[in-house]
Write a protein that holds these residues in place. Structure first.
Motif, mmCIF file in Angstrom:
data_model
loop_
_atom_site.group_PDB
_atom_site.id
_atom_site.type_symbol
_atom_site.label_atom_id
_atom_site.label_comp_id
_atom_site.label_asym_id
_atom_site.label_seq_id
_atom_site.Cartn_x
_atom_site.Cartn_y
_atom_site.Cartn_z
ATOM 1 N N VAL A 1 -2.356 16.681 -5.993
ATOM 2 C CA VAL A 1 -2.616 15.718 -4.921
ATOM 3 C C VAL A 1 -4.049 15.873 -4.399
ATOM 4 N N SER A 2 -4.481 17.115 -4.190
ATOM 5 C CA SER A 2 -5.854 17.369 -3.737
ATOM 6 C C SER A 2 -6.862 16.811 -4.733
ATOM 7 N N PHE A 3 -6.592 17.019 -6.008
ATOM 8 C CA PHE A 3 -7.494 16.532 -7.060
ATOM 9 C C PHE A 3 -7.636 15.010 -6.980
ATOM 10 N N ALA A 4 -6.510 14.311 -6.842
ATOM 11 C CA ALA A 4 -6.547 12.847 -6.779
ATOM 12 C C ALA A 4 -7.351 12.364 -5.576
ATOM 13 N N ILE A 5 -7.181 13.047 -4.437
ATOM 14 C CA ILE A 5 -7.917 12.650 -3.226
ATOM 15 C C ILE A 5 -9.410 12.910 -3.398
ATOM 16 N N LEU A 6 -9.768 14.059 -3.970
ATOM 17 C CA LEU A 6 -11.179 14.404 -4.146
ATOM 18 C C LEU A 6 -11.868 13.473 -5.134
ATOM 19 N N VAL A 7 -11.166 13.069 -6.187
ATOM 20 C CA VAL A 7 -11.738 12.095 -7.119
ATOM 21 C C VAL A 7 -12.028 10.782 -6.394
ATOM 22 N N THR A 8 -11.080 10.341 -5.584
ATOM 23 C CA THR A 8 -11.263 9.100 -4.821
ATOM 24 C C THR A 8 -12.449 9.203 -3.879
ATOM 25 N N MET A 9 -12.566 10.341 -3.182
ATOM 26 C CA MET A 9 -13.685 10.541 -2.267
ATOM 27 C C MET A 9 -15.019 10.525 -3.007
ATOM 28 N N SER A 10 -15.052 11.164 -4.183
ATOM 29 C CA SER A 10 -16.298 11.245 -4.947
ATOM 30 C C SER A 10 -16.708 9.884 -5.495
ATOM 31 N N VAL A 11 -15.731 9.075 -5.882
ATOM 32 C CA VAL A 11 -16.024 7.757 -6.427
ATOM 33 C C VAL A 11 -16.499 6.801 -5.335
ATOM 34 N N ARG A 12 -15.922 6.912 -4.147
ATOM 35 C CA ARG A 12 -16.176 5.909 -3.113
ATOM 36 C C ARG A 12 -17.232 6.312 -2.080
ATOM 37 N N PHE A 13 -17.328 7.636 -1.782
ATOM 38 C CA PHE A 13 -18.124 8.022 -0.624
ATOM 39 C C PHE A 13 -19.258 9.003 -0.921
ATOM 40 N N GLY A 14 -19.404 9.478 -2.146
ATOM 41 C CA GLY A 14 -20.461 10.440 -2.435
ATOM 42 C C GLY A 14 -21.847 9.827 -2.287
ATOM 43 N N VAL A 15 -22.841 10.675 -1.977
ATOM 44 C CA VAL A 15 -24.230 10.210 -1.959
ATOM 45 C C VAL A 15 -24.579 9.651 -3.331
#
Length: 462
Positions: free
Chosen positions: A198-212
């Motif tokens: 679950v953490s992995f899925a959330i972190l992938v989403t964060m990296s795709v949408r909100f990373g610099v």
């Protein structure tokens, strides 16, 4: 990163990192607590599994820090395209290596846990706990690497959200799987595997949408220079974590002749000290992006100001924690396992380690600074010292002279040795950044001055 006041900036970045690390540690402590209700052999299995979990963390930290170090410097130079390529290569590499560990681990699991120091009574529980975790190994490695990559972009809060979400789910699932569904120690491993996914899925989403820079696996186009940068930046983390896995195995092997209670007691101590160190690691992680951006921009005075602020803060925090843990040591150990033999082993080991834990503040912050500046050789050597060059041989040799006390003393002896080795090496690194703060003063005297707040604020930049 290069214009805001250094100290508030570090505090803003380190708070999510500290929370993330504490929550990650809470994963382990949750399992340790609930599994401790099952029996001493099951508690010992956690100590055996700790070695494997450390390997998975090593892979994640290798790619996360290796990629992140270079990314922060490239972002400081305004080269976002190269930073995006680094991100894609690091992510794909961590997941691929996690898959390789999963396959090899599942094929050799029983002989592996025996080689890691398990007794015959502990081995079946270690196998049951590790099986679901190894299935989820690609996601575990990916989670740790993405958390690091977000942090080096100055997006620590997003990494925190991913890890905290999984941990909160683990708090709910672990007791249900272990007790309500009757799955025992296998249920604990299954809950951890689900939550890491679950953490992995959330972190992938964060990296795709909100990373610099946004995660895009299609940009995974490695070349020799890019891979060399990742290896150079991540090697100290890989060595540090791998040495930690070796050291944990050596602790289990050294405790093995003294029985299941000794292994269980030391397993609890390792988990508790991991919680203490997670605060320190989070502070170092808050400093690293500031160090990387400003070193890349040649703002060396800001790098040194941040370094000494972190050393002062880390030492003060560790001293306070050490006093509390030492005073409550029997209570802390008994929370996880009420066996009197386990409590006796763990209490003494905890109190001994509290006597020297403050040294790790200087050691860890110095190592983080060297790694972020690209000082691969020095950073890798110091990363190896504490757990590899010192702890592993000490914990194997010392018990031959003083018995179980040698196992309990080994970590503290290693901390002091690492501190003494770090002093001259860090002094050279500080001197390279310009005059002041480390050139004319010896490091121990400089530390004392900075801890008291009586330090120079000399500015130097290239």
């Amino acid at each position: 990163m290069t214009g805001q006041p250094v100290r508030p900036l570090i505090l803003r970045l380190c708070l999510p990192a500290v929370i993330s690390n504490l929550v990650t540690t809470a994963y382990n402590l949750t399992d340790t607590y609930f599994i401790g209700r099952l029996g001493t052999a099951q508690s010992g299995a956690i100590g055996i599994a700790f070695s494997i979990m450390t390997v998975l963390q090593a892979i994640g930290f290798f790619f996360g820090n290796g990629t992140g170090n270079s990314m922060s410097r490239e972002l400081g130079k305004r080269d976002n395209e190269r930073a995006a390529r680094l991100l894609a290569v690091g992510f794909c590499g961590s997941v691929t290596c996690g898959l390789a560990v999963a396959v090899l681990g599942l094929l050799t699991l029983r002989p592996l846990v025996l080689a890691l120091g398990s007794t015959a009574t502990i081995a079946p529980y270690a196998v049951a706990y590790l099986t679901p975790i190894l299935v989820a190994a690609p996601m575990v490695c990916g989670s740790f690497s993405l958390n690091g990559m977000l942090r080096y972009q100055g997006q620590s809060a997003f990494g925190m959200i991913g890890l905290v979400s999984g941990a909160l789910l683990n708090f709910a699932l672990a007791p249900v799987f272990i007790f309500a569904l009757g799955l025992g120690i296998f249920g604990a491993g299954l809950a951890t595997a689900i939550c890491q996914t679950v953490s992995f899925a959330i972190l992938v989403t964060m990296s795709v949408r909100f990373g610099v820079v946004r995660l895009d696996p299609r940009r995974c186009r490695p070349d020799v220079l890019l891979c060399r940068e990742i290896v150079g930046g991540g090697l100290p983390s890989l060595i540090r974590q791998s040495a930690g896995s070796v050291a944990t195995t050596c602790v289990n092997i050294a405790a093995n002749p003294f029985g299941d209670a000794a292994i269980a007691g030391m397993a609890i101590v390792m988990r508790v000290m991991q919680a203490v160190n997670s605060v320190l690691v989070g502070l170092g992680q808050g400093f690293q992006p500031v160090c990387g951006y400003n070193y890349g921009a040649a703002l060396f005075a800001r790098v040194k100001e941040g370094y000494w602020f972190c050393v002062r803060l880390a030492t003060a925090v560790l001293l306070c924690i050490a006093v509390g843990v030492a005073a409550l040591a029997p209570v802390i150990v008994e929370v996880f396992r009420s066996d009197p033999d386990v409590v006796a082993v763990g209490t003494l080991a905890l109190r001994i380690q509290c006597c020297t834990v403050a040294f790790t503040g200087f050691n860890m912050i110095s190592n983080s600074m060297q790694q972020t500046m690209g000082k691969t050789v020095v950073a890798s050597f110091l990363a190896l010292c504490r757990q590899g060059l010192f702890l592993a041989p000490i914990v194997l040799v010392l018990p031959g002279f003083i018995g179980l006390l040698g196992v309990q003393l080994a970590q503290s002896v290693s901390d002091v040795c690492t501190f003494l080795v770090t002093i001259p090496l860090q002094r050279r690194v500080l001197a390279e950044l310009g005059p002041g703060n480390g050139r004319k003063l010896s490091i121990p005297r400089t530390i004392i001055r900075h801890l008291s707040g009586k330090h120079d604020t000399m500015a130097h930049s290239a």
